[in-house]
Design a protein around this motif. Sequence first.
Motif, PDB file in Angstrom:
ATOM      1  N   GLN A 227      25.083  62.732 -17.511  1.00 29.52           N
ATOM      2  CA  GLN A 227      24.823  62.334 -16.117  1.00 29.52           C
ATOM      3  C   GLN A 227      23.806  63.265 -15.457  1.00 29.52           C
ATOM      4  O   GLN A 227      22.922  62.809 -14.723  1.00 29.52           O
ATOM      5  N   LYS A 228      23.924  64.571 -15.737  1.00 33.34           N
ATOM      6  CA  LYS A 228      22.981  65.527 -15.129  1.00 33.34           C
ATOM      7  C   LYS A 228      21.568  65.295 -15.655  1.00 33.34           C
ATOM      8  O   LYS A 228      20.598  65.349 -14.892  1.00 33.34           O
TER       9      LYS A 228
ATOM     10  N   LYS B  75      20.409  62.483 -16.815  1.00 29.58           N
ATOM     11  CA  LYS B  75      19.962  61.199 -16.272  1.00 29.58           C
ATOM     12  C   LYS B  75      19.461  61.377 -14.834  1.00 29.58           C
ATOM     13  O   LYS B  75      18.432  60.801 -14.444  1.00 29.58           O
ATOM     14  N   ALA B  76      20.172  62.206 -14.046  1.00 33.17           N
ATOM     15  CA  ALA B  76      19.761  62.455 -12.662  1.00 33.17           C
ATOM     16  C   ALA B  76      18.438  63.213 -12.609  1.00 33.17           C
ATOM     17  O   ALA B  76      17.647  63.038 -11.677  1.00 33.17           O
ATOM     18  N   ALA B  77      18.186  64.049 -13.632  1.00 37.78           N
ATOM     19  CA  ALA B  77      16.933  64.808 -13.656  1.00 37.78           C
ATOM     20  C   ALA B  77      15.764  63.969 -14.141  1.00 37.78           C
ATOM     21  O   ALA B  77      14.611  64.385 -13.997  1.00 37.78           O
ATOM     22  N   GLY B  78      16.026  62.792 -14.747  1.00 34.73           N
ATOM     23  CA  GLY B  78      14.947  61.924 -15.186  1.00 34.73           C
ATOM     24  C   GLY B  78      14.819  61.815 -16.697  1.00 34.73           C
ATOM     25  O   GLY B  78      13.805  61.390 -17.206  1.00 34.73           O
ATOM     26  N   GLY B  79      15.889  62.176 -17.402  1.00 33.22           N
ATOM     27  CA  GLY B  79      15.858  62.074 -18.851  1.00 33.22           C
ATOM     28  C   GLY B  79      16.894  61.078 -19.363  1.00 33.22           C
ATOM     29  O   GLY B  79      17.726  60.606 -18.603  1.00 33.22           O
ATOM     30  N   VAL B  80      16.837  60.770 -20.641  1.00 26.60           N
ATOM     31  CA  VAL B  80      17.791  59.855 -21.273  1.00 26.60           C
ATOM     32  C   VAL B  80      18.468  60.624 -22.400  1.00 26.60           C
ATOM     33  O   VAL B  80      17.820  61.077 -23.331  1.00 26.60           O
ATOM     34  N   ALA B  81      19.801  60.752 -22.294  1.00 27.80           N
ATOM     35  CA  ALA B  81      20.576  61.452 -23.319  1.00 27.80           C
ATOM     36  C   ALA B  81      21.699  60.551 -23.793  1.00 27.80           C
ATOM     37  O   ALA B  81      22.193  59.704 -23.034  1.00 27.80           O
ATOM     38  N   VAL B  82      22.092  60.708 -25.054  1.00 28.35           N
ATOM     39  CA  VAL B  82      23.172  59.924 -25.621  1.00 28.35           C
ATOM     40  C   VAL B  82      24.184  60.861 -26.260  1.00 28.35           C
ATOM     41  O   VAL B  82      23.865  61.988 -26.631  1.00 28.35           O
ATOM     42  N   MET B  83      25.405  60.340 -26.393  1.00 28.25           N
ATOM     43  CA  MET B  83      26.480  61.094 -27.014  1.00 28.25           C
ATOM     44  C   MET B  83      26.615  60.646 -28.460  1.00 28.25           C
ATOM     45  O   MET B  83      26.559  59.454 -28.763  1.00 28.25           O
ATOM     46  N   GLU B  84      26.771  61.589 -29.378  1.00 23.93           N
ATOM     47  CA  GLU B  84      26.941  61.255 -30.782  1.00 23.93           C
ATOM     48  C   GLU B  84      28.290  61.751 -31.261  1.00 23.93           C
ATOM     49  O   GLU B  84      28.759  62.767 -30.880  1.00 23.93           O
TER      50      GLU B  84
END
Length: 198
Positions: free
Chosen positions: A186-187, A189-198
């Motif tokens: 979420q942090k 995403k709020a900063a402007g990036g895309v992260a996923v959980m593996e």
Amino acid sequence: MKNITLLKAAFRVHPTLPKVIGPLQSRFFQHDFVPRDPNAKPKRYKYPALYDPYGPRPPPSDKVVELAERIAALAPEERRQIGPMLKERLSLPKTQEISTDGMELGGGGGGGGGAAGAGKVEEKKVEKTAFDVKLEKFDTAAKIKVIKEVRAFTNLGLKEAKDLVEKTPVLVKQGITKEEANEIIQKIKAAGGVAVME
């Protein structure tokens, strides 16, 4: 005496020989074999029950003994949480599971029961407790914000965090709980990036 006459003869034939090869050396080879007494009994050596190549170790300190007693007194649920927590705190590398597909790990020494068991491979669903967060991509305008967020939860310096973000896609955090992973995603995403959980 014979050696000396041979040397003198060699110098007479070739007077420049000492200048070319230097002083001649003579070695007397002695055998190092000592015959064993045929009536002697073989030596019996006392080997320690447990060999430690580092020698005797001092006993553990009182702190370590107390810590071991406290860990032993914990509930099994709490004891299972110690390993992942220490891996995270000490920044140990993540261990990967070894695949046992296609391997026969049991004795299987029965009659019909072994054959029936081999036909039905039951896979238990193991609930995953440790997760990784992977930074997939980020907006170039938000690169600085993403670097700041990565620095916040990885304890990296500015240069290391920048290098890590520029290697996208890359794992930014490993071996954390699902709640922590969601929070980090979420942090980012709020900063402007895309992260996923593996």
